[in-house]
Design an enzyme around this catalytic site. Structure first.
Site, PDB file in Angstrom:
ATOM      1  CG  ASP A  92       1.485  -2.684   2.442  1.00  0.00           C
ATOM      2  OD1 ASP A  92       1.763  -3.272   3.721  1.00  0.00           O
ATOM      3  OD2 ASP A  92       0.433  -3.069   2.177  1.00  0.00           O
ATOM      4  CG  ASP A 123       1.360  -9.091   2.723  1.00  0.00           C
ATOM      5  OD1 ASP A 123       1.702 -10.032   2.175  1.00  0.00           O
ATOM      6  OD2 ASP A 123       1.638  -9.182   3.968  1.00  0.00           O
TER       7      ASP A 123
END
Length: 234
Positions: free
Chosen positions: A24, A26
């Site tokens: 991922d 953020d």
């Protein structure tokens, strides 16, 4: 915002080989979720609305269309949606461009190990292509990944598995041979549904019991992942 939830478990000692890693972005690679929450609150104040942090956090890891749905349900059809998210983007960009965006702990050591092991790696993010490329460049991570899958690249965003399936395809790794690294509920569920082993590194939210039950492990930082990959048979 200092209320960061730490993990309680470490990774198992052994597993089947890892052929690739999908990250991922953020809250996992970039310490950006705090900035996003601040930007949401400031944008709401600009428009004369109070948007509590507890509500803002419901949008963590959720694609833009999902965030719009949450806001519409909470604030009604008359809420100035487009102006709100435009202001949020402007505030977030200002925070980022003035040096507030930093890497999360363990990012560089983990990427260096993946280079050493020659493991392919990708990003699967709910952010737009523009935001992802802008943030990765400012953080010095552009060119460090073999593929970057954004919300613009898929029909269905997280928690649907499509972003992770597309990332796996782009780096030529079967999901069951891959490792997914996530901080959010929706992201962890997306990776699990795609067939990945999922390691959760909590950021602003503690993992739910559902996520804990599906995760391969919950660890405090990416340094634990780096140390584990050093030990596991590749």
């Amino acid at each position: 915002m200092t209320d960061r939830t730490r993990a309680e478990t470490s990774l198992p000692a052994r597993t089947t080989p890892i052929r690739g890693v999908v990250f991922d972005m953020d809250g996992l690679l970039l310490d950006s979720e705090t900035l996003a929450m601040d930007a949401l609150e400031e944008a709401a104040r600009d428009l004369g609305h109070d948007m509590p942090l507890s509500f803002c956090r419901r949008m963590i890891g959720v694609p833009a269309d999902g965030c719009r749905k949450l806001v519409r349900e909470e604030y009604g059809a008359d809420f100035p949606m487009e102006r709100f998210f435009q202001l949020q983007e402007e505030h977030l960009r200002r925070y980022v461009d003035t040096g507030r965006l930093v890497l999360k702990e363990g990012v560089e050591p983990l990427l260096e190990l993946l280079d050493e092991l020659q493991l392919p790696r990708a990003i699967a993010t709910s952010s737009s292509r523009y935001r992802a490329e802008h943030h990765l460049k400012l953080a010095g991570l552009d060119g460090r990944f073999d593929a970057v899958v954004t919300r613009d690249d898929v029909i269905r965003g997280k928690p649907d598995p499509e972003p992770y399936l597309k990332a796996a395809e782009r780096i030529g790794v079967a999901p069951e041979d891959g490792l997914a690294l996530e901080d959010s509920h929706s992201g962890a569920l997306a990776a699990y549904a795609a067939g990945f082993r999922v390691v959760v590194v909590p950021d602003l939210l503690a993992p739910s019991e559902d996520v804990r039950g599906k995760a391969f492990a919950v660890v405090e930082s990416l340094l634990h992942v780096r140390d584990w990959l050093r030990r596991v048979d590749m």
